[in-house]
Write an enzyme that holds these catalytic residues in place. Structure first.
Site, PDB file in Angstrom:
ATOM      1  N   SER A 140       0.852  -1.188   0.000  1.00 24.43           N
ATOM      2  CA  SER A 140       0.000   0.000   0.000  1.00 24.43           C
ATOM      3  C   SER A 140       0.888   1.238   0.000  1.00 24.43           C
ATOM      4  CB  SER A 140      -0.862   0.007   1.263  1.00 24.43           C
ATOM      5  OG  SER A 140      -1.403   1.296   1.472  1.00 24.43           O
ATOM      6  N   TYR A 188      -1.819  -0.575  10.090  1.00 23.90           N
ATOM      7  CA  TYR A 188      -1.813  -0.855   8.646  1.00 23.90           C
ATOM      8  C   TYR A 188      -0.518  -0.376   7.990  1.00 23.90           C
ATOM      9  CZ  TYR A 188      -3.734  -1.104   3.901  1.00 23.90           C
ATOM     10  OH  TYR A 188      -3.956  -1.403   2.586  1.00 23.90           O
TER      11      TYR A 188
HETATM   12  P1  NAD Z   1     -11.546  -6.003   0.379  1.00 26.11           P
HETATM   13  O1  NAD Z   1     -11.917  -5.912   1.818  1.00 26.11           O
HETATM   14  O2  NAD Z   1     -12.542  -5.618  -0.649  1.00 26.11           O
HETATM   15  O3  NAD Z   1     -11.073  -7.482   0.071  1.00 26.11           O
HETATM   16  C1  NAD Z   1     -10.332  -8.260   0.947  1.00 26.11           C
HETATM   17  C2  NAD Z   1     -10.750  -9.712   0.748  1.00 26.11           C
HETATM   18  O4  NAD Z   1      -9.931 -10.506   1.592  1.00 26.11           O
HETATM   19  C3  NAD Z   1     -12.204  -9.984   1.137  1.00 26.11           C
HETATM   20  O5  NAD Z   1     -12.862 -10.686   0.094  1.00 26.11           O
HETATM   21  C4  NAD Z   1     -12.083 -10.844   2.393  1.00 26.11           C
HETATM   22  O6  NAD Z   1     -13.121 -11.813   2.501  1.00 26.11           O
HETATM   23  C5  NAD Z   1     -10.753 -11.511   2.167  1.00 26.11           C
HETATM   24  N1  NAD Z   1     -10.155 -11.962   3.413  1.00 26.11           N
HETATM   25  C6  NAD Z   1     -10.111 -11.297   4.594  1.00 26.11           C
HETATM   26  N2  NAD Z   1      -9.508 -12.061   5.515  1.00 26.11           N
HETATM   27  C7  NAD Z   1      -9.139 -13.202   4.900  1.00 26.11           C
HETATM   28  C8  NAD Z   1      -8.483 -14.377   5.336  1.00 26.11           C
HETATM   29  N3  NAD Z   1      -8.067 -14.539   6.608  1.00 26.11           N
HETATM   30  N4  NAD Z   1      -8.285 -15.376   4.446  1.00 26.11           N
HETATM   31  C9  NAD Z   1      -8.717 -15.245   3.170  1.00 26.11           C
HETATM   32  N5  NAD Z   1      -9.353 -14.160   2.703  1.00 26.11           N
HETATM   33  C10 NAD Z   1      -9.567 -13.157   3.561  1.00 26.11           C
HETATM   34  O7  NAD Z   1     -10.183  -5.192   0.254  1.00 26.11           O
HETATM   35  P2  NAD Z   1      -9.558  -4.381  -0.965  1.00 26.11           P
HETATM   36  O8  NAD Z   1      -9.774  -2.942  -0.701  1.00 26.11           O
HETATM   37  O9  NAD Z   1      -9.969  -4.960  -2.263  1.00 26.11           O
HETATM   38  O10 NAD Z   1      -7.997  -4.642  -0.683  1.00 26.11           O
HETATM   39  C11 NAD Z   1      -7.282  -5.723  -1.269  1.00 26.11           C
HETATM   40  C12 NAD Z   1      -5.824  -5.559  -0.910  1.00 26.11           C
HETATM   41  O11 NAD Z   1      -5.342  -4.287  -1.349  1.00 26.11           O
HETATM   42  C13 NAD Z   1      -5.548  -5.588   0.603  1.00 26.11           C
HETATM   43  O12 NAD Z   1      -4.313  -6.204   0.854  1.00 26.11           O
HETATM   44  C14 NAD Z   1      -5.480  -4.126   0.948  1.00 26.11           C
HETATM   45  O13 NAD Z   1      -4.767  -3.897   2.136  1.00 26.11           O
HETATM   46  C15 NAD Z   1      -4.780  -3.589  -0.267  1.00 26.11           C
HETATM   47  N6  NAD Z   1      -4.932  -2.139  -0.501  1.00 26.11           N
HETATM   48  C16 NAD Z   1      -6.153  -1.563  -0.589  1.00 26.11           C
HETATM   49  C17 NAD Z   1      -6.242  -0.199  -0.844  1.00 26.11           C
HETATM   50  C18 NAD Z   1      -7.562   0.492  -0.950  1.00 26.11           C
HETATM   51  O14 NAD Z   1      -7.575   1.715  -1.127  1.00 26.11           O
HETATM   52  N7  NAD Z   1      -8.662  -0.248  -0.871  1.00 26.11           N
HETATM   53  C19 NAD Z   1      -5.099   0.566  -1.004  1.00 26.11           C
HETATM   54  C20 NAD Z   1      -3.860  -0.056  -0.907  1.00 26.11           C
HETATM   55  C21 NAD Z   1      -3.793  -1.411  -0.663  1.00 26.11           C
END
Ligand code: NAD
Length: 272
Positions: A152, A165
């Protein structure tokens, strides 16, 4: 040129593949002819994503898996190998933040419970390490593979409030470099590990920080982000796909151990 970016028939395992960003990655890889395995705790949503990909002519399965449970990951690996026979690409996407590990005007750093920090570190770091053990071992035995960790922007420019985070994602960057070197020195010169560092994408993870729950208007933090993003918008999941295809294909065959920001210039801008 198309050959460089060709991933036809490659097997991609995507943890968190039912979520907002990683389901888009699954769709993107599926459209390029990769065979997809969506691993997620949320089986119902994982199935919906897999069905969507197959309904568009792609190949996808959904496998329930918990990235914090090695036994569950091993079972998922067996399903993937029985179905597709191989693992070429692993995307460690499961991750996220928690309100209880985030400071606010009414919640001080000094009061954050240890369990909240532990929760965020487990999901982001430990989940990535365990999944890499289980699927990386398959790659090590075969001597080939590509791993993408999802970091991130918070890892590169520590963001206010999200202490758990930011630090957990910084650990992902370190692990990405460490793992890249470890595979090459000990197992194969044909295994690469890189990371994507998405900037601000409006999703369930950060909606409570960026938009007012009651009015839907941008919070002060949301406005600050916009003011510091030279490209003037939040990212959309589709913004990740081009870089992802580059990093999982031979187009990046000599790129290893790096973190690529996808942030509309946020990290480049000093604000002045
Ligand atoms: P999201 O919450 O939409 O998706 C996360 C998914 O992970 C969900 O489907 C959830 O069911 C699954 N999950 C959670 N715990 C789990 C576990 N123990 N085992 C298996 N699956 C599990 O999140 P997102 O926003 O799509 O983020 C995806 C990735 O991108 C993450 O690593 C997040 O930290 C990173 N990220 C997101 C952003 C943002 O702005 N949303 C920015 C930078 C990085």
């Amino acid at each position: 040129m198309d050959e460089l970016f060709d991933i036809t028939g490659k097997v991609s395992v995507i943890t968190g593949g039912a979520g907002i960003l990683c389901s888009e990655m699954a769709r993107g890889l599926g459209k390029k002819g990769s065979k997809i395995a969506i691993l997620d705790l949320n089986e119902e949503q994982a199935k919906a994503v897999a069905e969507e990909i197959t309904s568009h002519g792609g190949t996808a399965i959904a496998v329930k898996a918990d990235v914090l449970d090695k036994n569950s990951l091993e079972k998922a690996r067996d399903v993937v190998l029985q179905t597709y026979g191989e693992v070429d690409i692993l995307i460690n996407g499961a991750g996220g933040n928690k309100k209880e590990a985030t400071t606010s005007d009414t919640f001080e750093f000094f009061d954050i419970p240890p369990e909240a920090i532990q929760w965020v570190f487990n999901l982001n770091l430990l989940g990535t390490v365990l999944t890499t053990q289980v699927f990386g071992e398959v790659m090590a035995k075969r001597g080939e593979g590509v791993i993408i960790n999802i970091s991130s922007m918070a890892s590169l420019r520590p963001l206010t409030r999200v202490i758990g985070y930011s630090t957990a994602k910084a650990a992902i960057n370190n692990f990405t470099a460490w793992m890249a070197v470890h595979f090459n020195l000990n197992y194969s010169k044909n295994i690469r590990v890189n990371a994507l560092a998405p900037g601000f994408f409006l999703t369930d993870q950060n909606r409570f920080l960026l938009t007012d729950e009651a009015t839907g208007e941008p919070t002060k933090r949301g406005r600050q982000i916009m003011d510091h993003t030279p490209m003037g918008r939040y990212g959309v999941p589709e913004d990740l796909i081009g870089t992802l295809i580059w990093l999982v294909s031979d187009a990046s065959q000599f790129v290893n151990g790096i973190v690529v920001p996808i942030d509309g210039g946020f990290a480049a801008y000093s604000g002045v």
